[in-house]
Design an enzyme around this catalytic site. Structure first.
Site, short mmCIF file in Angstrom:
data_model
loop_
_atom_site.label_atom_id
_atom_site.label_comp_id
_atom_site.label_asym_id
_atom_site.label_seq_id
_atom_site.Cartn_x
_atom_site.Cartn_y
_atom_site.Cartn_z
N HIS A 51 0.84 -1.21 0.00
CA HIS A 51 0.00 0.00 0.00
C HIS A 51 0.87 1.25 0.00
CE1 HIS A 51 -3.98 -1.86 1.69
NE2 HIS A 51 -3.47 -2.56 0.68
N TYR A 58 -9.13 4.57 8.30
CA TYR A 58 -9.30 4.84 9.74
C TYR A 58 -10.41 5.89 9.86
CZ TYR A 58 -4.78 2.58 10.77
OH TYR A 58 -3.75 1.69 10.91
N PRO A 108 -3.62 -1.30 19.14
CA PRO A 108 -3.33 -1.63 17.74
C PRO A 108 -3.56 -0.49 16.74
CG PRO A 108 -5.32 -2.76 18.49
CD PRO A 108 -4.74 -2.09 19.69
N LYS A 129 1.64 -1.23 15.40
CA LYS A 129 3.06 -1.27 15.74
C LYS A 129 3.54 -2.54 16.47
CE LYS A 129 4.57 2.41 13.94
NZ LYS A 129 4.31 1.87 12.61
N TYR A 164 4.41 5.75 10.53
CA TYR A 164 3.52 4.66 10.11
C TYR A 164 4.28 3.61 9.28
CZ TYR A 164 -0.92 2.42 9.04
OH TYR A 164 -1.95 1.51 8.95
P1 RFL Z 1 2.81 -13.30 20.67
O1 RFL Z 1 2.40 -13.24 19.26
O2 RFL Z 1 1.79 -13.06 21.73
O3 RFL Z 1 3.50 -14.71 20.89
C1 RFL Z 1 3.83 -15.17 22.18
C2 RFL Z 1 3.80 -16.68 22.18
O4 RFL Z 1 4.21 -17.15 23.47
C3 RFL Z 1 3.36 -18.21 23.87
N1 RFL Z 1 3.38 -18.32 25.35
C4 RFL Z 1 4.07 -19.25 26.03
N2 RFL Z 1 4.85 -20.25 25.60
C5 RFL Z 1 5.42 -21.05 26.55
N3 RFL Z 1 5.21 -20.89 27.88
C6 RFL Z 1 4.42 -19.88 28.35
N4 RFL Z 1 4.22 -19.73 29.66
C7 RFL Z 1 3.82 -19.01 27.40
N5 RFL Z 1 3.01 -17.95 27.49
C8 RFL Z 1 2.75 -17.53 26.25
C9 RFL Z 1 2.00 -17.82 23.30
O5 RFL Z 1 1.16 -18.97 23.18
C10 RFL Z 1 2.40 -17.24 21.96
O6 RFL Z 1 2.45 -18.22 20.96
O7 RFL Z 1 3.99 -12.25 20.97
P2 RFL Z 1 5.15 -11.67 19.99
O8 RFL Z 1 5.87 -12.76 19.28
O9 RFL Z 1 5.92 -10.73 20.83
O10 RFL Z 1 4.35 -10.86 18.85
C11 RFL Z 1 3.64 -9.70 19.16
C12 RFL Z 1 2.43 -9.58 18.24
O11 RFL Z 1 1.68 -10.78 18.29
C13 RFL Z 1 1.54 -8.39 18.60
O12 RFL Z 1 2.32 -7.28 18.98
C14 RFL Z 1 0.65 -7.96 17.41
O13 RFL Z 1 -0.33 -8.94 17.14
C15 RFL Z 1 -0.03 -6.62 17.70
N6 RFL Z 1 -0.92 -6.18 16.61
C16 RFL Z 1 -0.43 -5.55 15.50
N7 RFL Z 1 0.90 -5.40 15.34
C17 RFL Z 1 1.39 -4.84 14.20
O14 RFL Z 1 2.62 -4.69 14.09
N8 RFL Z 1 0.57 -4.46 13.16
C18 RFL Z 1 -0.79 -4.60 13.23
O15 RFL Z 1 -1.48 -4.31 12.28
C19 RFL Z 1 -1.34 -5.13 14.45
N9 RFL Z 1 -2.67 -5.31 14.58
C20 RFL Z 1 -2.31 -6.39 16.72
C21 RFL Z 1 -3.17 -5.92 15.68
C22 RFL Z 1 -2.86 -7.04 17.84
C23 RFL Z 1 -4.24 -7.20 17.93
N10 RFL Z 1 -4.74 -7.90 19.05
C24 RFL Z 1 -5.55 -9.05 18.94
C25 RFL Z 1 -4.13 -7.63 20.34
C26 RFL Z 1 -4.54 -6.09 15.78
C27 RFL Z 1 -5.09 -6.69 16.91
C28 RFL Z 1 -6.58 -6.79 17.02
C1 PHB Z 2 -5.36 -5.18 10.68
O1 PHB Z 2 -5.42 -5.31 9.46
O2 PHB Z 2 -5.63 -6.11 11.44
C2 PHB Z 2 -4.96 -3.88 11.26
C3 PHB Z 2 -4.62 -2.83 10.43
C4 PHB Z 2 -4.25 -1.61 10.97
C5 PHB Z 2 -4.24 -1.45 12.34
C6 PHB Z 2 -4.57 -2.51 13.19
C7 PHB Z 2 -4.93 -3.73 12.63
O3 PHB Z 2 -3.91 -0.25 12.86
#
Ligand code: RFL
Ligand code: PHB
Length: 413
Positions: free
Chosen positions: A75, A221, A313, A317, A406
């Site tokens: 994008h 957004y 989110p 980031k 961004y």
């Molecule tokens: P994760 O992905 O949470 O992975 C951690 C792993 O550790 C396991 N675990 C354990 N394993 C062994 N023993 C234990 N005691 C344990 N406890 C936990 C878990 O099962 C899991 O598999 O962390 P990591 O690797 O640091 O990654 C971080 C990302 O997942 C997170 O920051 C993003 O998903 C945030 N996020 C977004 N980030 C972006 O950069 N761009 C985005 O567009 C974006 N959109 C989002 C998001 C997060 C969202 N939610 C659901 C919070 C959108 C949403 C809605």
């Molecule tokens: C997504 O596609 O899940 C998404 C995109 C932008 C955001 C957060 C989540 O700021």
């Protein structure tokens, strides 16, 4: 009972753990990943969608990005709908040609797991009762102020876990806590050795994945008096959409039609635009919060990704920060293990936290200006937020600052 030895024991098989393992392997450092959930669960968890320019490039350069390269949606810009009025920021023009990649986190994780296993790095799924031992001792030659007591610099950490009714031990030189916000690693650090910074927001996001062609080529957004909405996507046939909802929302109160109607209302611009509807295949509610722990290291334990920091989110980031952290950690660990040079490892926290706090600020700001606390849309603060958005959408200087954040600030390491 088994006993294994590796250089680095990684806890958590999310983007941070998997990327760290790969970056270490490239530098000849051995690792194992311990994950408490089943592989199918980890691979299906729907979360992030936006990769910064540098994060996508890191995945590609690591060799794990073949499918990302082929299937991602690149994008050039991002749209805003503010109380029905549409505007666009040209990211590529303002950020020196850089683009964002739209590609699901669960696809990233699937690609990384397949690559890791093909390259003979062990991932133990379903590892229960993971416990960290003896990591508090000195980190390395020339340990810095955050490195913990150096009473016994030669003591080796270990990690124990249960699987198939047996206890297993991994002896290692360092432990990487990549186990997310609810993981065991940060909780293993004594309270008096760390400082936690928290901010919670008085709302949550209701997110849906729908079998529907995205109604826009770019992310939208929206700020509306009913609250925030976001139009995103995963492919030409999958839309990802979010609505700001109250914190205590019960998903049962949001039947599909109500979700679609509210998305149309909040995202609809002057021209009578509407979202494309389709079968909703996933629905969830996520509270928004900000969190940072300082330092991100104690002795021979290093935290990365959500284990060390959470952002709302809105700024997209979280996963990007996770990748930025492990870039630093991999170089620091490899320098220490291959060259006995602990200089970067001792600086790990300080280097990462500089980026983390900038992302905290950006994510907090995006959240503040785009959300409307319930019943508070005609307040002094809401007028300030409107003025802020108008400035953003009418000023080249402001748009450039937005675009730089961004698409992702440059990496230090
Ligand atoms: P994760 O992905 O949470 O992975 C951690 C792993 O550790 C396991 N675990 C354990 N394993 C062994 N023993 C234990 N005691 C344990 N406890 C936990 C878990 O099962 C899991 O598999 O962390 P990591 O690797 O640091 O990654 C971080 C990302 O997942 C997170 O920051 C993003 O998903 C945030 N996020 C977004 N980030 C972006 O950069 N761009 C985005 O567009 C974006 N959109 C989002 C998001 C997060 C969202 N939610 C659901 C919070 C959108 C949403 C809605
Ligand atoms: C997504 O596609 O899940 C998404 C995109 C932008 C955001 C957060 C989540 O700021």
């Amino acid at each position: 009972m088994t006993n294994q030895s590796v250089d680095v024991c990684i806890i958590g098989c999310g983007p941070s753990g998997l990327m760290l393992s790969r970056l270490l392997a490239i530098k000849g450092v051995s690792s194992i990943i311990l994950e408490r959930s089943k592989r199918t669960h980890v691979e299906k968890r729907i979360r992030a969608g936006v990769l910064e320019h540098g994060a996508a490039q890191t995945i590609i350069d690591s060799g794990m990005g073949e499918r990302l390269k082929a299937e991602r949606m690149l994008h050039d810009g991002v749209c805003f709908v503010i109380d029905g009025k549409q505007a666009r920021i040209d990211l590529t023009a303002y950020a020196e040609g850089q683009q964002i990649s739209v590609y699901g986190q669960h696809e990233v994780v699937q690609d990384m797991i397949a690559f890791t296993l093909e390259n003979d790095v062990e991932i133990v799924f379903d590892a229960a009762d993971v416990a960290l031992h003896d990591f508090e001792t000195g980190v390395s030659p020339s340990a810095g102020p955050n490195a913990g007591p150096s009473a016994s610099p030669n003591a080796s950490p270990s990690v124990t876990y249960q699987k198939d009714g047996q206890e297993h031990t991994v002896s290692c030189k360092y432990i990487a806590g990549c186990d997310g916000f609810h993981g065991v690693s940060r909780k293993s650090m004594p309270d008096d050795k760390i400082t936690e910074f928290h901010r919670s927001f008085p709302f949550a996001w209701l997110g849906i994945m729908a079998k529907a062609e995205p109604a826009s080529d770019e992310l939208i957004y929206a700020r509306h008096r009913n609250g925030f909405a976001l139009h995103s996507m995963r492919s030409q046939i999958l839309s990802r959409l979010y609505l700001q909802v109250p914190l205590e929302t019960d998903i049962a109160d949001w039947p599909d039609d109500k979700i679609w109607d509210e998305l149309d209302l909040r995202l609809g611009a002057d021209a009578g635009w509407s979202v494309n509807r389709g079968e909703i295949i996933d629905k969830s509610v996520t509270p928004l919060r900000s969190f940072v722990v300082e330092p991100m290291q104690l002795g021979k334990l290093f935290l990365a990704g959500d284990a060390a920091h959470i952002v709302p989110p809105t700024g997209a980031k979280g996963m990007n920060l996770a990748i930025a952290d492990v870039r630093v950690l991999a170089v620091g660990l490899a320098k220490m293990l291959n060259e006995n040079d602990g200089s970067m490892l001792n600086e790990y926290s300080q280097i990462c936290l500089r980026r983390v706090w900038k992302a905290q600020r950006f994510s907090w700001w995006m959240t503040a200006i785009l959300h409307t606390p319930e019943g508070a849309h005609d307040t002094y603060q809401s007028r300030i937020d409107q003025a802020d958005l108008e400035h953003l959408l009418s000023s080249d200087c402001y748009a450039k600052i937005f675009a730089e954040n961004y698409v992702g600030l440059p990496f230090e390491v």
